[in-house]
Write a protein that holds these residues in place. Structure first.
Motif, PDB file in Angstrom:
ATOM      1  N   HIS A 184      -4.075   4.690  -4.906  1.00 62.30           N
ATOM      2  CA  HIS A 184      -5.124   4.599  -3.885  1.00 62.30           C
ATOM      3  C   HIS A 184      -5.449   5.951  -3.243  1.00 62.30           C
ATOM      4  CE1 HIS A 184      -1.633   4.695  -1.196  1.00 62.30           C
ATOM      5  NE2 HIS A 184      -2.445   4.973  -0.211  1.00 62.30           N
ATOM      6  N   ASP A 196      -4.937   4.515   5.715  1.00 62.47           N
ATOM      7  CA  ASP A 196      -4.371   3.323   5.069  1.00 62.47           C
ATOM      8  C   ASP A 196      -4.772   2.055   5.818  1.00 62.47           C
ATOM      9  OD1 ASP A 196      -2.921   4.452   2.903  1.00 62.47           O
ATOM     10  OD2 ASP A 196      -1.378   5.128   4.294  1.00 62.47           O
ATOM     11  N   ILE A 237       0.808  -1.222   0.000  1.00 55.49           N
ATOM     12  CA  ILE A 237       0.000   0.000   0.000  1.00 55.49           C
ATOM     13  C   ILE A 237       0.840   1.270   0.000  1.00 55.49           C
ATOM     14  CG2 ILE A 237      -1.966  -1.114   1.116  1.00 55.49           C
ATOM     15  CD1 ILE A 237      -1.166   0.524   3.656  1.00 55.49           C
ATOM     16  N   HIS A 287      -7.229   8.753   0.589  1.00 54.36           N
ATOM     17  CA  HIS A 287      -6.762  10.019   1.191  1.00 54.36           C
ATOM     18  C   HIS A 287      -7.310  11.208   0.398  1.00 54.36           C
ATOM     19  CE1 HIS A 287      -3.833   7.409   3.160  1.00 54.36           C
ATOM     20  NE2 HIS A 287      -3.323   7.071   2.004  1.00 54.36           N
TER      21      HIS A 287
HETATM   22 FE   LIG Z   1      -1.880   5.572   1.720  1.00 51.69          FE
END
Ligand SMILES: [Fe+2]
Length: 244
Positions: free
Chosen positions: A9, A201, A3, A14
């Motif tokens: 992502h 995360d 990640i 985020h």
């Molecule tokens: Fe992240």
């Protein structure tokens, strides 16, 4: 490990970061088993740049929190990074941090490295975040995550430890206590915040791990933007085969 290797992502996990960092124009470098990305900061995602290229409100708040004199800035998002780098250099004498060997890009981007197999770190001009990813001894669905934050210390404020050499900036105080080095804190996921970014995360991980056990799981679809993950698993599989 995976990640932290891509910015694909960011948009989903985020949403705030899109306003202060570019998650699209990210340089990816593969060095055999190791890898790096360079994510420009102080410029929003292209998706968040309007036709007037004005500096958005989230960015303004972020700049204020860092002490950048935004009220005196007449440029737009295309000239902001240069202005921030110049400002950081003018602050050098006040903060005692020497930026003379760093480029403007190094002062205004997130340099992220994977050191095979289990260390990742984010390098900035003022600090480094280092993460160590350790397996649980018996449960492959659990892990230990060591988060270490290293702040650069202004010259002259601390003395070097004679036993540790020049790289150790802290002073031994006896009984194992080290000035300036916080105690190691151990906690389980959910017991304590690890800061907004890491909490965001971590909130995905349990679901992803469950998904890996799904009968529908045949493998991962990995995009070009996630090629550091492909690279890691290529070397990881070879490494484990060798061990076997
Ligand atoms: Fe992240």
């Amino acid at each position: 490990m995976d990640i932290f290797s891509e910015t694909y992502h960011v948009r989903g996990v985020h949403p705030e970061s899109e306003f202060i960092a570019d998650d699209v124009n990210v340089q990816m470098d593969l060095y055999g088993r190791h890898s790096r990305f360079i994510a420009p900061m102080y410029i929003p995602s292209p998706r968040k740049i309007g036709s007037d290229k004005a500096v958005n409100e989230v960015m303004v708040d972020y700049l204020k929190s860092e002490g950048f004199p935004i009220d005196g800035f007449n440029g737009d998002v295309t000239t902001l990074r240069g202005a921030v780098a110049a400002h950081k250099r003018t602050m050098t004498s006040q903060h005692g941090l020497d930026f003379s060997k760093l480029t403007d890009d190094q002062l205004t981007a997130d340099y992220h490295y994977n050191i095979f197999p289990n260390v990742t770190f984010n390098l900035f001009g003022e600090q480094m975040w280092m993460f160590r990813h350790r397996p649980h001894p018996t449960d492959p669905d659990k892990m230990y995550f060591d988060r270490m934050i290293f702040n650069r210390v202004p010259k002259g404020e601390v003395a070097a430890d004679a036993n540790a050499g020049a790289v150790d900036l802290f002073v031994e105080l006896g009984e194992g206590r080290v000035e300036g080095r916080p105690e190691h804190v151990f906690y389980r996921y959910g017991e304590k915040s690890s800061g907004l970014l890491l909490d965001q995360d971590a909130s995905c991980l349990a679901g992803v791990q469950k998904g890996l056990h799904s009968r529908g799981m045949r493998g991962l679809w990995i995009s070009h933007h996630e090629r550091r993950i492909r690279n890691f698993h290529h070397w990881w599989e070879a490494y484990m085969a060798d061990e076997a």
